[in-house]
Every structure is written in C-alpha cells, then in structure tokens.
Motif scaffolding. Structure first.
Motif, PDB file in Angstrom:
ATOM      1  N   VAL A 163       0.747  -1.270   0.041  1.00 24.41           N
ATOM      2  CA  VAL A 163       0.136  -0.041   0.024  1.00 24.41           C
ATOM      3  C   VAL A 163       0.823   1.261  -0.036  1.00 24.41           C
ATOM      4  O   VAL A 163       2.066   1.414   0.473  1.00 24.41           O
ATOM      5  N   THR A 164       0.477   2.277  -0.577  1.00 22.14           N
ATOM      6  CA  THR A 164       1.039   3.525  -0.788  1.00 22.14           C
ATOM      7  C   THR A 164       0.255   4.697  -0.185  1.00 22.14           C
ATOM      8  O   THR A 164      -1.053   4.860  -0.631  1.00 22.14           O
ATOM      9  N   LEU A 165       0.371   5.387   0.906  1.00 22.30           N
ATOM     10  CA  LEU A 165      -0.250   6.375   1.301  1.00 22.30           C
ATOM     11  C   LEU A 165       0.662   7.835   1.211  1.00 22.30           C
ATOM     12  O   LEU A 165       1.735   7.611   1.208  1.00 22.30           O
ATOM     13  N   ARG A 166      -0.335   8.693   0.833  1.00 23.74           N
ATOM     14  CA  ARG A 166       0.107  10.107   0.311  1.00 23.74           C
ATOM     15  C   ARG A 166      -0.139  11.319   1.380  1.00 23.74           C
ATOM     16  O   ARG A 166      -1.345  11.377   1.990  1.00 23.74           O
ATOM     17  N   CYS A 167       0.708  12.374   1.278  1.00 23.60           N
ATOM     18  CA  CYS A 167       0.586  13.511   2.257  1.00 23.60           C
ATOM     19  C   CYS A 167       1.145  14.476   1.421  1.00 23.60           C
ATOM     20  O   CYS A 167       2.236  14.499   0.963  1.00 23.60           O
ATOM     21  N   SER A 168       0.550  15.691   1.699  1.00 29.32           N
ATOM     22  CA  SER A 168       1.020  16.870   1.317  1.00 29.32           C
ATOM     23  C   SER A 168       1.062  17.583   2.359  1.00 29.32           C
ATOM     24  O   SER A 168       0.027  18.398   3.096  1.00 29.32           O
ATOM     25  N   SER A 169       2.234  18.331   2.580  1.00 30.22           N
ATOM     26  CA  SER A 169       2.685  19.158   3.727  1.00 30.22           C
ATOM     27  C   SER A 169       1.908  20.596   3.628  1.00 30.22           C
ATOM     28  O   SER A 169       1.613  21.066   2.583  1.00 30.22           O
ATOM     29  N   GLN A 170       2.100  21.166   4.895  1.00 33.81           N
ATOM     30  CA  GLN A 170       1.784  22.544   4.942  1.00 33.81           C
ATOM     31  C   GLN A 170       2.765  23.374   4.267  1.00 33.81           C
ATOM     32  O   GLN A 170       4.016  23.095   4.305  1.00 33.81           O
ATOM     33  N   SER A 171       2.339  24.514   3.407  1.00 28.43           N
ATOM     34  CA  SER A 171       3.227  25.289   2.684  1.00 28.43           C
ATOM     35  C   SER A 171       4.395  26.039   3.569  1.00 28.43           C
ATOM     36  O   SER A 171       4.256  26.298   4.690  1.00 28.43           O
ATOM     37  N   GLY A 172       5.550  25.904   3.018  1.00 23.47           N
ATOM     38  CA  GLY A 172       6.846  26.236   4.057  1.00 23.47           C
ATOM     39  C   GLY A 172       7.493  25.409   5.129  1.00 23.47           C
ATOM     40  O   GLY A 172       8.446  25.505   5.712  1.00 23.47           O
ATOM     41  N   HIS A 173       6.726  23.965   5.118  1.00 27.00           N
ATOM     42  CA  HIS A 173       7.424  23.109   6.016  1.00 27.00           C
ATOM     43  C   HIS A 173       8.219  22.109   5.171  1.00 27.00           C
ATOM     44  O   HIS A 173       8.166  21.752   4.226  1.00 27.00           O
ATOM     45  N   ASN A 174       9.547  21.892   5.856  1.00 33.51           N
ATOM     46  CA  ASN A 174      10.485  21.242   5.240  1.00 33.51           C
ATOM     47  C   ASN A 174      10.684  19.984   5.943  1.00 33.51           C
ATOM     48  O   ASN A 174      11.489  18.974   5.343  1.00 33.51           O
ATOM     49  N   THR A 175       9.980  19.422   6.958  1.00 32.17           N
ATOM     50  CA  THR A 175       9.922  18.124   7.748  1.00 32.17           C
ATOM     51  C   THR A 175       8.459  17.304   7.468  1.00 32.17           C
ATOM     52  O   THR A 175       7.619  18.007   7.798  1.00 32.17           O
TER      53      THR A 175
END
Lengths: 114, 113
Positions: free
Chosen positions: A19-31
């Motif tokens: 399985v592959t789960l995806r995440c889009s981080s908050q703008s400006g976050h690098n971690t």
C-alpha cells in the motif's frame, strides 16, 4: 484546518499486499513525519523525513518505507501487509529551526487489512 | 524523551474550567512540555507548550510547577467541542527527529451539558 492533506481517507487491503499512502505538507514546511495509531492507543512514530532523507525512525520494520519529494509531499509505503497493520496512519509536517516546533497533523488514512 | 503520566479520563461541565494534570517527574532541563489534543476522527492538534514559565494562548493556559515535575493544562471555559483525548508530551528541541513525539494514551476529556 492544518493545511496538511492525506489521501486516501480510507483504504481496504488484503494481507500480503502493498500500500502507498500520500501526504501533502503545509506550505513552507520542510519536515514530514509519519505515525501509526492503533485503535484506543496514542500515535506511534514511524519515521521522519527532512530534505528528502530519512533522519529518524521508530520501532518499525524495513517493510515500512517512505519518500519525501522536493515539493515536500510525502509517501508512506508498506509492503507485505499484515493484519496488525490495520490502523490510522497520520502524517505531520513541521519546519525545522527555531524554538517551538509544532507539528501539524493531517486527518489520517484509515487502513484496514483483511 | 521523558515519560508522562496522565489520568485515563475526566469529566467537565460545559462552561466550567477543565484542569488536566500531567506528571513528568523525570523531565530534564532542556525538555519542553507540549500538549496536543485529538478530537474523534481527526489528527492531533497542537495546543500549547512551555519550558518553565506559565504560558497562555487563545486556546488554553499551561501551568508548570517550579520543580517542573508536573503541569496542568487549563481550558478556561470548556465547550462540547473540547471533548477529545488530550496528550501531554515532553521533548527536547535539540538533536534529530524533531518530528518524533512520544504519545501516551492521554486523558479522555468529556465535556457534558
């Protein structure tokens, strides 16, 4: 609204699948960090990615792996699924540097392994 | 990171102050106290954090004892929407894995009408 989005929201897989789960981080976050939350338990740290490299890992086997992309989106991959992998998977983003590093969590992906 | 101890559950009447305790007797000098909460079917949400001074923001107040071995999160006027699991976490800002928070089971706060 944290600005962290995860997809899909729910997923059903069979034991042994991948399985592959995806995440889009908050703008400006690098971690980005990933957590597994079993029913009735607190979230458990899986690993963290910073500048596209894994730089911290919890007590999870190598079949849990991840990727972080230049646009700070991220994936969690789980191979050879087991029944015990059924859980809520949470992604959190943050910005390294400075005091008070808050994590911003998405709403998670509920994975059911049958 | 140090371990924390919290009550399993607490009730609070709507409109009253909710005081959630946390023990962290093995906290070290460079570790901060963080509070997050998790409303049902959502990810954890940051509330507040502090090192040794009391802190207040728009959501809550954090009172840390002088010896830093315990703290209390105060929601001044609890509403039904504050019903959630509240996690007390201690962590250092130094070293790697800043994203590694050690969650316990937290306190299940039920706000009742």
């Amino acid at each position: 609204e944290t600005g962290v989005t995860q997809s899909p929201t729910h997923l059903i897989k069979t034991r042994g699948q991948q399985v592959t789960l995806r995440c889009s981080s908050q703008s400006g976050h690098n971690t980005v960090s990933w957590y597994q939350q079993a029913l009735g338990q607190g979230p458990q740290f899986i690993f963290q990615y910073y500048r596209e490299e894994e730089n911290g890992r919890g007590n999870f086997p190598p079949r849990f792996s991840g990727l972080q992309f230049p646009n700070y989106s991220s994936e969690l991959n789980v191979n050879a699924l087991e029944l015990d992998d059924s859980a809520l998977y949470l992604c959190a983003s943050s910005r390294v540097g400075g005091a008070g590093e808050k994590l911003f969590f998405g709403s998670g992906t509920q994975l059911s392994v049958l | 990171d140090a371990k924390t101890t919290q009550p399993t559950s607490m009730d609070c009447a709507e409109g009253r102050a909710a005081n959630l305790p946390c023990n962290h007797s093995t906290i070290s000098g460079n570790e901060y106290v963080y509070w997050y909460r998790q409303i049902h079917s959502q990810g954890p949400q940051y509330i507040i954090h502090g090192l040794k001074n009391n802190e207040t923001n728009e959501m809550a107040s954090l009172i840390i004892t002088e010896d830093r071995k315990s703290s209390t999160l105060i929601l001044p006027h609890a509403t039904l929407r504050d019903t959630a699991v509240y996690y007390c976490i201690v962590r250092s800002h130094y070293g790697g894995s800043q994203g590694n928070l050690i969650f316990g089971k937290g306190t299940k706060l039920s706000v009742k009408p």
